[in-house]
Design an enzyme around this catalytic site. Structure first.
Site, PDB file in Angstrom:
ATOM      1  N   ASP A 107       0.316  -6.337   6.912  1.00 32.15           N
ATOM      2  CA  ASP A 107       0.393  -5.981   5.494  1.00 32.15           C
ATOM      3  C   ASP A 107       1.869  -6.091   5.112  1.00 32.15           C
ATOM      4  OD1 ASP A 107      -0.279  -5.167   2.960  1.00 32.15           O
ATOM      5  OD2 ASP A 107      -1.298  -3.330   3.588  1.00 32.15           O
TER       6      ASP A 107
ATOM      7  N   HIS B 160       1.558   2.605   1.114  1.00 35.60           N
ATOM      8  CA  HIS B 160       2.617   2.062   0.277  1.00 35.60           C
ATOM      9  C   HIS B 160       3.789   3.045   0.191  1.00 35.60           C
ATOM     10  CE1 HIS B 160      -0.840  -0.308  -1.196  1.00 35.60           C
ATOM     11  NE2 HIS B 160       0.052  -1.230  -1.472  1.00 35.60           N
TER      12      HIS B 160
END
Length: 388
Positions: free
Chosen positions: A319, A247
């Site tokens: 993702d 992230h």
């Protein structure tokens, strides 16, 4: 045109075939009875393929590319917390006929509101939408937190209770989701918590043991499907042995090819064998296989490992592309083109939808990506929508 979660027509063909084969006087003994199961399956497959091709033939290139996008409603309509379908949302769905909508906590107020929002959103789309949420249980939940659905804890906490509990947990989550209108869960986590220093996966994993994780994940896939939603194995080829959080930064898997196949890939192998519909590619770099690209943008990881070696035939999705491991390294245009060339069927949460569409349209026009390559992905997407 569409199957049991959208329009329920499939059983009619089965009944007709049974009536045809069971006409009195046509069968003298069991050995001469046609294999009705095989015949029905063949006919259903042919019908599905026909529906897909007929639908594909009606779509423009832009509509096909939009089918490959999976976004939050805010990504196409603006705003920060969309909780209903208004004129702005309706117009955005007309402009961007995407393939999937991802809802999160900001969209969920009550079960009744969410069910109405989903129904109204589906009504805007000619082709049924994948409606998804990240509903793993434990620290990653959306419906449990906001809608009061059945609380299930982190999967790791149940690892010693065996496959029955893994199945029941997945079935419960799926049943709650399906009752509100969701059709897909971005779960189960197929990563193995093999590195104690890993914080991004941790207890989201089913186990810290490869073989145990494989058994539990496989059973969970069946639970999700029996509960009424499709499911997603994530984050291929495994994010449980990394130290970094993708992230925020690029994450690395420092294992040989042999170690990867013997260890991290086990839960994915078992999940694929259980017929998981989606696999989500992680933003992790596997130095031993492709030191230049994260798995989500790697032809080696997607085409050679996932498709060829593991035999996965379902939908491959990235993702979220706004994550720092991708957005800090590539432009929107580079990301879109690399993702499709690598073999992804769907792009999750691109930073800018319009620029992503334009980049892919231009890439096809310039011969960088063939329209047949786009069709290949759209066929996989439509196959799930026709079947489910």
């Amino acid at each position: 045109m569409f199957g049991k979660r959208f329009v329920k027509w499939g059983c009619i063909g089965v009944v007709v075939l049974m009536m045809f084969f069971l006409v009195p006087g046509k069968i003298n003994n069991a050995s001469t009875m046609p294999n009705t199961d095989s015949t029905t399956q063949t006919n259903e497959t042919q019908d599905t393929q026909k529906q897909i091709e007929e639908l594909l033939a009606t779509m423009t290139l832009r509509e096909k590319i939009c089918q490959m996008l999976f976004v939050t409603p805010e990504r196409i309509a603006g705003g920060t917390s969309i909780t209903k379908v208004d004129e702005t949302v309706a117009e955005s769905m007309r402009i961007y006929p995407v393939g999937g909508i991802l809802y999160s906590v900001q969209n969920l107020v009550s079960q009744e509101q969410t069910a109405q929002m989903i129904a109204d959103t589906q009504a805007l789309s000619t082709i049924p939408l994948f409606i998804a949420a990240d509903e793993e249980g434990g620290t990653v939940n959306r419906l449990m937190k906001k809608l009061g659905t059945t609380y299930i804890g982190s999967m790791y906490d149940y690892k010693d209770q065996g496959v029955e509990i893994a199945y029941q947990n997945a079935y419960t989550i799926a049943s709650d989701m399906a009752s509100i209108g969701f059709t897909l869960d971005f779960a189960p986590v197929a990563d193995v918590w093999s590195n104690p220093k890993n914080k991004v996966i941790g207890k989201r994993a089913y186990s810290d043991d490869y073989e145990e994780a494989a058994r539990l994940v496989s059973t969970a896939v069946s639970g999700f499907q029996d509960g009424g939603v499709m499911c997603t194995l994530k984050h291929f080829p495994g994010h449980g042995d990394t130290v970094e959080d993708s992230h925020k930064v690029s994450a690395y898997v420092n294992k040989t090819k042999e170690e990867l196949y013997a260890q991290e890939l086990q839960p994915f192998v078992s999940g694929i064998a259980a017929n998981a519909e989606f696999v989500m590619m992680g933003h992790v770099i596997v130095d031993s296989l492709d030191p230049e690209n994260p798995a989500s943008l790697s032809p080696v990881l997607i085409q050679d490992v996932l498709r060829k070696d593991l035999g996965f035939e379902g939908v491959v999705i990235t993702d979220a592309l706004q994550m720092k491991a991708i957005s800090d390294q590539y432009t929107v245009e580079e990301t879109a083109i690399k993702a499709v060339l690598a073999g992804n069927d769907m792009l999750l949460e691109p930073v800018n939808v319009e620029r992503t569409i334009d980049a892919l349209m231009d890439a096809v026009a310039q011969g960088i990506i063939s329209e047949e390559r786009i069709d290949e992905s759209v066929r996989r997407i439509l196959k799930l929508k026709v079947k489910e």
